[in-house]
Design a protein around this motif. Structure first.
Motif, mmCIF file in Angstrom:
data_model
loop_
_atom_site.group_PDB
_atom_site.id
_atom_site.type_symbol
_atom_site.label_atom_id
_atom_site.label_comp_id
_atom_site.label_asym_id
_atom_site.label_seq_id
_atom_site.Cartn_x
_atom_site.Cartn_y
_atom_site.Cartn_z
ATOM 1 N N VAL A 1 0.826 -1.198 0.000
ATOM 2 C CA VAL A 1 0.000 0.000 0.000
ATOM 3 C C VAL A 1 0.868 1.260 0.000
ATOM 4 O O VAL A 1 0.545 2.263 -0.633
ATOM 5 C CB VAL A 1 -0.946 -0.017 1.229
ATOM 6 N N LEU A 2 2.003 1.187 0.702
ATOM 7 C CA LEU A 2 2.834 2.391 0.809
ATOM 8 C C LEU A 2 3.849 2.537 -0.316
ATOM 9 O O LEU A 2 4.247 3.650 -0.648
ATOM 10 C CB LEU A 2 3.568 2.389 2.157
ATOM 11 N N PRO B 1 2.255 2.707 -4.928
ATOM 12 C CA PRO B 1 1.783 3.945 -5.561
ATOM 13 C C PRO B 1 2.926 4.867 -5.989
ATOM 14 O O PRO B 1 2.768 5.640 -6.933
ATOM 15 C CB PRO B 1 0.951 4.615 -4.470
ATOM 16 N N VAL B 2 4.062 4.766 -5.322
ATOM 17 C CA VAL B 2 5.186 5.616 -5.711
ATOM 18 C C VAL B 2 5.725 5.169 -7.070
ATOM 19 O O VAL B 2 6.083 5.995 -7.919
ATOM 20 C CB VAL B 2 6.275 5.588 -4.633
ATOM 21 N N ALA C 1 3.354 6.516 -9.609
ATOM 22 C CA ALA C 1 3.620 7.923 -9.889
ATOM 23 C C ALA C 1 4.810 8.046 -10.828
ATOM 24 O O ALA C 1 4.767 8.792 -11.825
ATOM 25 C CB ALA C 1 3.884 8.677 -8.582
#
Ligand code: HEM
Ligand code: CU
Lengths: 207, 591
Positions: B240-241, B244-245, B248
């Motif tokens: 989850v952490l 997403p990076v 991006a």
């Protein structure tokens, strides 16, 4: 948080209890937060290693002559609409909790959200007209359009979700004080999009 | 989105029915669009195994070229697209595509889906005593997003310019400038594929965390959970952490390639190094995402076949939490040669060495677990033991590389390649094999053939080491990663025999996989029927039929103690299922 009572008899695959659905939504929003952290963090690094921090001498952003400035005033006004829409959504939820329909507040929320999207579209069009686009103005243009683009997409999805809630409530009156997980989760999402906007606004427009 | 999921399954829910009565559902509803976490787990399993073959074939292409540079590939060489091979011989650009696609497939489409998609889905609800995941629709959606992302990635081979060739790390500006990489379309598809794959991971992770926190059976406290569940829980938080990076970063790369943005291009004020930071901020947690579940699965198997409790159960949990946390502050160890500030690089060295401590704690606890156990050398156990040994080798080479001055010499050499294959193949893949041999009876109601299993195990172990151990020597001898033809370098010519050795090993490794397939095929057709609890294990999935019916438990189980009560003093039988209260006088390990 062990709540064994929540273990559901999944024979019939009932939907998750509201508290569980909400927990899941928060996890999802955590990951959304990291998406924006990645985008804004990248922007932060690029910009500050390029021109230094705002309080340092020689700080000038955007760099270069003739790069159009962002319409800060218009956007500030627009922000008011978005922030207000968070409140109106909250009023809608409060109305539902009091066994009212909440439709009026939902409608106002949809209008406010749409105004925000409209003004952002106008802003894009305007900047494009002035010569700022994804591929001009270097990192300035790139970051502005990619970040507001990602955020705008989230707002559009949010508005669509609220419309969906509105229609369901209008036709089936499905939200009761006891059970309205869809409404509660869309509200969470909407508040999240709102908070992200405050970061975007601060970093892109104000400093 | 959970808002939708929370509502949707209700519309399609079946009428409540008896547990073991599988009422007839059509093929599509049973196998393609199902809300049953077990079937979704199996969907992941089969799809990821198919990708394992794609990834393996690509690797053999790579090894063929390195062992016999420029030689024509027998039989299939002529069939390869012209971007990869001409006249049956791999061309340098094509070699880069093979390397890139091999790694991307293995990381995102094989190891993650197997550990997390297949075993995560299958085991989490069963081991915590739940009927299903919290969001069944989201779960199925996550599977199909995975399939979609796979199709997008493989499609890259067939677009003009061909597949991306910039490595799985896709460093800018090579990846971000069409004129440099020559494959802007392939590279863009790579970005899209990883973005969609990321959505799938996030959907899955959200679901796992929610399920584990909220849907445990009565009595199943956090510290009574099995280590596989714990490991998947921590992994899901990392997903989850971190993921997403990467999303991006992939979006920025896509924009640079297609919309003229300049995130990674100095001409517009961007920085190529930004890519490395974003990628490795994701990338390092990612490697732990690929090892933590493997550690969890292995722990379970070691305890069962040693007939002993896990040595230091809580230490195992805290070590995983520490690894998860530290994993976010070590990414710079991939960037020692990027010209970073030396103080910063020292800090990354130190944090990296610190992360080896919890890894070592786990290793010692595994040894403590099997120490003086009555070990049963089943195939699953063999693979689990091999996991520990191979992981130690990979972990040790990791510590070498953690030291900046050493890494300056070995960075971007085959030493690194050796390192991560020891942790990823010797680690993750071995644990996946162990887990398949262990849970196959539960999944399919048939035992896998043990004799064939042993053949598979020894072939894999031997050929694995034959393939990857010499890579340490190649790396220290100066062989760089991602070169299409080592023989054009004067200093590498004398090392060519080692390259040939690696290639022979790789072929053996490819061949050993057929033993596995053969085993699966014959066991599914006429394997021994699996009883409910063939291994005399304690965890909840072994208290119900093999394979379990729809809805898992006829009655929500109640849990009385931890999962690793083996050979309890004061008891007759040497195991104690979690849903059985301890008899009078039994001295339990857990509470
Ligand atoms: C004992 C713990 C570990 C330490 C100290 C460690 C250290 C390192 C270091 C310093 C590098 C960078 C070397 C370079 O590029 O110059 C590296 C690369 C790598 N490690 Fe580890 N590692 C450890 C465990 C793992 C595990 C458990 C995995 C995966 C399951 C893993 C997967 C990788 C991969 C894939 C790379 C190469 C990435 C690339 O450049 O393509 N490592 N490791
Ligand atoms: Cu790393």
């Amino acid at each position: 948080m062990s709540s064994a009572a929540l273990t559901h008899d999944s024979n019939a695959h009932p939907s998750a209890p509201p508290a569980v659905a909400k927990f899941g939504m928060i996890m999802f929003l955590l990951s959304e937060g990291m998406l924006f952290a990645g985008l804004l963090g990248g922007y932060f690094v690029l910009r500050w290693s390029e021109v230094g921090f705002p309080w340092q001498t020689g700080h000038a952003w955007p760099r270069g002559e003739g790069v159009p400035a962002l319409p800060v005033f218009l956007t500030s006004i627009n922000t008011i609409f978005l922030v207000a829409s968070s409140f109106t959504f909250h009023f809608a939820e409060a109305a539902v909790a009091k066994r009212k329909s909440g439709l009026a507040w939902l409608f106002v929320t949809i209008v406010l959200g749409s105004i925000f999207v409209g003004v952002q579209c106008y802003e894009w069009w305007h900047l494009h007209h002035e010569g700022l686009w994804f591929n001009t103005g270097g990192v300035y243009g790139s970051s502005f359009f990619v970040i507001t683009g990602f955020h705008g997409l989230h707002v559009v999805i949010g508005v669509l979700l609220i419309v969906w809630c509105f229609l369901r409530q209008l036709f089936t009156k499905c939200f009761t004080p006891e059970y309205h997980p869809a409404l509660a989760n869309v509200a969470l999402y909407w508040h999240f999009v709102d908070v992200v906007w405050l970061f975007v606004l601060t970093l892109l427009y104000y400093v | 989105m959970s808002a939708i999921t929370a509502e949707a399954p209700a519309d399609t829910s079946h009428q409540p029915h008896d547990h073991n009565d599988h009422h007839e559902v059509g093929f599509v509803q049973k196998y393609l669009w199902t809300y049953d976490h077990k079937m979704i787990g199996l969907q992941y399993l089969w799809t990821a195994l198919a990708f394992l073959f794609i990834g393996g074939a690509l690797a053999l292409g790579v090894r063929w070229q390195l062992g016999f540079p420029g030689a024509q590939i027998p039989i299939i060489g002529q069939l390869l697209p012209s971007t990869v091979a001409v006249d049956g011989s791999i061309i340098p650009g094509g070699y880069n595509m093979l390397v890139t696609m091999h790694a991307t497939v293995m990381v995102f489409f094989v190891v993650m889906p197997l550990l997390i998609g297949a075993f995560g889905n299958y085991l989490i609800p069963l081991q915590i005593g739940a009927g299903d995941m919290a969001f069944p629709l989201l779960n199925e959606l996550s599977y199909w997003l995975y399939v979609l992302s796979g199709v997008i990635l493989v499609a890259a081979f067939f677009v003009p310019g061909g597949a991306p060739g910039t490595g799985w790390t896709a460093y800018a500006p090579l990846s971000s400038v069409a004129a440099y990489n020559g494959t802007p379309m392939g590279q863009s598809l790579w970005c899209i594929a990883l973005f969609v794959n990321g959505l799938s991971s996030i959907a899955g992770a959200t679901n796992y965390i929610t399920t584990i926190v909220n849907m445990r059976a009565p009595g199943m406290t956090m510290f009574r959970m099995t280590l596989p569940v714990w490991s998947l829980f921590i992994t899901a938080i990392l997903l989850v952490l971190a993921v997403p990076v990467l999303s991006a970063a992939a979006a920025m790369l896509f924009a640079d390639l297609n919309m003229g943005t300049s995130f990674f291009s100095p001409a517009g004020g961007g920085q190529p190094l930004l890519w490395q930071h974003l990628f490795w901020f994701f990338g390092h947690p990612e490697v732990y995402i690929m090892i933590l579940p493997a550690m969890g699965l292995t722990s379970e198997i070691l305890a069962v076949f040693s007939r002993k409790p896990i040595f230091g159960y809580k230490a195992m949990v805290y070590a995983m939490i520490a690894i998860g946390f530290l994993g976010f502050i070590v990414w710079g160890h991939h960037m020692f040669v990027s010209g970073m500030n030396l103080t910063l690089s020292a800090a990354f060295s130190v944090s990296t060495m610190i992360i080896a401590v919890p890894s070592a704690i786990k290793t010692f606890n595994w040894m403590g677990t099997i120490w003086r156990g009555s070990i049963e050398f089943t195939t699953a156990m063999c693979f689990a033991l091999a996991f520990v040994s191979m992981f130690v080798i990979g972990g040790l080479s990791g510590i070498f590389m953690a030291s900046t001055p050493v890494d300056l010499f070995v960075h971007h050499t085959y030493f690194i390649v050796a390192h991560f294959h020891y942790v990823l193949f010797g680690g993750s893949i071995f644990s996946i094999y162990a887990a398949i041999y262990f849970w196959f009876p539960k999944m399919f109601g048939k035992m896998l053939n043990e004799t064939l299993g042993k053949w598979h195990f020894f072939a894999t172990l031997i050929f694995f080491n034959l393939t990857f151990f010499p890579m340490h020597n190649l790396g220290l001898g100066g062989m760089m990663r991602r070169i299409a033809d080592p023989t054009v370098y004067e200093h590498l010519r004398q090392l060519q025999p080692l390259n040939v050795l690696c290639t022979i090993g790789a072929m053996g490794l490819g061949f050993s996989t057929f033993l596995f397939i053969w085993n699966v095929v014959i066991s599914l057709r006429n394997g021994k029927k699996a009883p409910e609890n063939p291994w005399h294990a304690n965890t909840l999935e072994w208290t119900i039929p093999s394979p379990p019916g729809h809805g898992n438990f006829a009655k929500t189980p109640t849990v009385y103690h931890g999962p690793y009560e083996y050979s309890v003093p004061g008891m007759d039988k040497d195991y104690l299922p979690q849903n059985e209260p301890a008899p009078e006088g039994a001295r339990l390990e857990s509470h």
